[in-house]
Design a protein around this motif. Structure first.
Motif, PDB file in Angstrom:
ATOM      1  N   SER A   8       1.051  -1.162   0.105  1.00  0.00           N
ATOM      2  CA  SER A   8      -0.183  -0.160   0.088  1.00  0.00           C
ATOM      3  C   SER A   8       1.029   1.116   0.137  1.00  0.00           C
ATOM      4  CB  SER A   8      -0.807   0.154   1.169  1.00  0.00           C
ATOM      5  OG  SER A   8      -1.647   1.154   1.544  1.00  0.00           O
ATOM      6  N   ASP A   9       1.817   1.365   0.767  1.00  0.00           N
ATOM      7  CA  ASP A   9       2.727   2.507   0.956  1.00  0.00           C
ATOM      8  C   ASP A   9       3.502   2.675  -0.474  1.00  0.00           C
ATOM      9  OD1 ASP A   9       1.917   3.128   3.243  1.00  0.00           O
ATOM     10  OD2 ASP A   9       3.647   1.971   4.478  1.00  0.00           O
TER      11      ASP A   9
ATOM     12  N   TRP B 261       1.125   3.794  -3.170  1.00  0.00           N
ATOM     13  CA  TRP B 261       0.639   5.272  -3.068  1.00  0.00           C
ATOM     14  C   TRP B 261       1.882   6.350  -3.003  1.00  0.00           C
ATOM     15  CZ3 TRP B 261      -3.038   8.278  -3.310  1.00  0.00           C
ATOM     16  CH2 TRP B 261      -2.875   9.543  -2.440  1.00  0.00           C
ATOM     17  N   SER B 262       2.985   5.825  -2.752  1.00  0.00           N
ATOM     18  CA  SER B 262       4.454   6.482  -3.046  1.00  0.00           C
ATOM     19  C   SER B 262       4.335   6.792  -4.449  1.00  0.00           C
ATOM     20  CB  SER B 262       5.484   5.898  -2.569  1.00  0.00           C
ATOM     21  OG  SER B 262       6.660   6.582  -2.707  1.00  0.00           O
TER      22      SER B 262
ATOM     23  N   LEU C 245       2.292   6.524  -7.050  1.00  0.00           N
ATOM     24  CA  LEU C 245       1.048   7.569  -7.539  1.00  0.00           C
ATOM     25  C   LEU C 245       1.397   9.065  -7.167  1.00  0.00           C
ATOM     26  CD1 LEU C 245      -2.170   5.396  -6.762  1.00  0.00           C
ATOM     27  CD2 LEU C 245      -1.220   5.936  -8.696  1.00  0.00           C
ATOM     28  N   LYS C 246       1.694   9.308  -5.860  1.00  0.00           N
ATOM     29  CA  LYS C 246       2.147  10.567  -5.200  1.00  0.00           C
ATOM     30  C   LYS C 246       3.203  11.165  -6.174  1.00  0.00           C
ATOM     31  CE  LYS C 246       0.499  12.863  -2.766  1.00  0.00           C
ATOM     32  NZ  LYS C 246      -0.433  13.835  -3.128  1.00  0.00           N
TER      33      LYS C 246
ATOM     34  N   THR D 144      -0.101  16.804   1.683  1.00  0.00           N
ATOM     35  CA  THR D 144       0.690  15.903   2.035  1.00  0.00           C
ATOM     36  C   THR D 144       2.062  16.156   2.463  1.00  0.00           C
ATOM     37  OG1 THR D 144      -0.243  14.075   0.384  1.00  0.00           O
ATOM     38  CG2 THR D 144       1.990  13.651   1.462  1.00  0.00           C
TER      39      THR D 144
ATOM     40  N   HIS E 211       5.548   9.656   2.850  1.00  0.00           N
ATOM     41  CA  HIS E 211       4.385  10.495   2.586  1.00  0.00           C
ATOM     42  C   HIS E 211       3.200  10.315   3.685  1.00  0.00           C
ATOM     43  CE1 HIS E 211       6.009   9.808  -1.506  1.00  0.00           C
ATOM     44  NE2 HIS E 211       5.190  10.994  -1.937  1.00  0.00           N
TER      45      HIS E 211
ATOM     46  N   SER F  38      -0.178  12.081   4.943  1.00  0.00           N
ATOM     47  CA  SER F  38      -1.255  13.071   4.973  1.00  0.00           C
ATOM     48  C   SER F  38      -1.395  13.940   5.905  1.00  0.00           C
ATOM     49  CB  SER F  38      -2.517  12.091   4.649  1.00  0.00           C
ATOM     50  OG  SER F  38      -2.113  11.519   3.329  1.00  0.00           O
TER      51      SER F  38
END
Length: 469
Positions: A199-200, A203-204, A206-207, A282, A318, A320
């Motif tokens: 997940s991390d 997400w990293s 994508l960000k 973020t 990252h 939030s």
């Protein structure tokens, strides 16, 4: 340039931070209690500074294979020593403005690649905080905050007794694990570990590539922010009060500091634009990836198999920035608990390791410039960066100049807001690098101080923690 024998490969991270896409530097300001003696400073540069690490006497060159190397050169320290001239007889507040403009200027000035990537500036005019200021500007490719602070500590002496070695500061866990816990309970469950890591990592990615933070009072989303003038302003908090909050909550000092910063940032955003309190924002929290919690001597850092090696050993987390659930009655402690929960989970996942492996693959397939673009996207798509280094515990002197305070700032990053934290003599110095004309530094500082007082009040209203017998 006159090249000397010997060269050293530039680390991958060093190449990323000194590329056509990124050029990141660190400015460190030492606030002196006494006027600066130029002769002593120049002697220090020649006799001490250049001997700390060969990189201070090296330039970054590209060899015949296209690989970058640190190449030793003859150094003329006078070419790296700068003393700006301003009108005399002005008030300290006037010189505050001159210092701010000067720091903004040197932050934007690129390093000549034909000389070693460092400079020293002496601001000889009395400001509100110091009699004079010593300013180091060092390229981030030379090392990260841990390395460069370690180098600075090697140059400092105790102000009360210069003959006594300076105690190297360390960070301790607020609540050590009990020896009675079984080894099995210390191992994170495998399925949550796998899920959190993937997940991390996802997400990293994508960000860093597709998902941008919302445009808010702290993020414009413009291109080329890193080339614009900045204002560097500082604020001071009592470390004893932060430790009081830490002990009352049973968390770490970093948890409390991060929570205060997040709360202050949201307060500022909401004050400027009420709707931004719900915006997706973020923070990139820098993580030191070394497996130690204390500084080592520079000699130990440069050893081949050092457990605390010199260089750039950091990663981005990252995080939030928590949103106000109800701006009129929101509990400020929610920001501390949320920061603690997110950072603890991310620290215990393998997301950072997977991202590191991804960058290695990209470097092999597409070269370091492609990785630099990826890191640039990571920074640009987020709202701010937060970094923290441990400073001296005792009062120190730099080349016989007692220091009243010190702070630092990372410059050249594509963000409108950057925050750094360093402690010195029982005080925590938080420094904000803000794009000029974009966000009012005084408003931001006021909101940050308000967040500190709100957090302290909320903690004091808590009932005493129950301790196990």
């Amino acid at each position: 340039m006159e090249f000397m024998e010997g060269s050293e490969p530039v680390s991958p991270t060093g190449q990323y931070l000194n590329s056509s896409v990124l050029c990141v530097s660190i400015i460190t300001v030492l606030e002196s209690e006494v006027p600066i003696n130029d002769v002593h400073i120049i002697s220090f540069l020649k006799d001490v500074f250049l001997t700390i690490n060969p990189r201070f006497s090296s330039v970054m060159v590209t060899d015949g294979k296209g690989d970058k190397q640190w190449k030793r050169v003859e150094v003329k320290v006078e070419d790296h020593f700068n003393v700006p001239i301003f009108p005399v007889g002005l008030s300290p507040t006037s010189y505050d403005e001159y210092l701010d403009n000067y720091l903004s200027k040197i932050a934007m000035d690129p390093f000549p690649q034909s000389k070693p990537l460092w400079e020293l500036h002496v601001f000889k005019y009395p400001t509100s905080n110091a009699t004079s200021n010593i300013i180091f500007k060092l390229h981030h490719s030379l090392g990260d905050g841990y390395s460069l602070m370690g180098a600075l500590l090697s140059c400092l002496r105790r102000a009360d007794n210069p003959s006594v070695p300076l105690t190297l500061p360390s960070r301790r866990n607020s609540e050590p694990e009990s020896d009675n816990r079984s080894a099995w309970t210390r191992v994170p469950p495998i399925f949550p570990l796998i899920f959190n890591s993937l997940s991390d990592f996802g997400w990293s990615m994508l960000k860093s590539t597709l998902v941008e933070d919302d445009q808010t009072p702290i993020r414009s989303g413009d291109e080329g922010v890193e080339y614009r003038p900045i204002t560097i302003s500082t604020m001071t908090f009592s470390l004893d009060r932060i430790k009081h909050m830490k002990e009352k909550l049973g968390l770490t000092t970093n948890d409390v500091i991060t929570g205060i910063i997040f709360l202050g940032t949201r307060l500022c955003m909401q004050e400027i634009s009420h709707g931004s309190s719900k915006a997706n924002s973020t923070a990139l929290v820098l993580l030191n990836t070394r497996m130690i919690r204390a500084y080592k001597s520079v000699k130990e850092m440069v050893e081949p198999d050092s457990e605390s090696p010199w260089g750039n050993r950091f990663a981005f987390l990252h995080v939030s920035i928590p949103k106000f659930k109800d701006p009129k009655s929101s509990d400020p402690l929610e920001f501390v608990w949320e920061a603690h929960k997110i950072i603890k989970r991310k620290r215990s996942s393998l997301g950072v390791y997977l991202t590191s492996r991804l960058l290695e693959i990209v470097k092999e397939l597409r070269g370091p410039e492609a990785v630099a673009r990826y890191i640039h996207g990571t920074l640009r798509n987020s709202s701010m960066t937060v970094s923290n280094v441990i400073g001296p515990v005792q009062k120190v002197a730099f080349v016989n100049h007692p220091l009243k305070g010190l702070y630092y700032m990372t410059v050249g990053v594509p963000q409108n807001l950057t925050l750094t934290i360093v402690n010195y003599m029982g005080e925590l110095r938080v420094t904000a690098g803000i794009e000029k004309g974009f966000l009012d530094p005084e408003k931001f500082k006021s909101c940050m101080k308000n967040a500190f007082e709100m957090m302290l009040k909320a903690v004091d209203e808590l009932p005493p923690r129950k301790t196990s017998i």
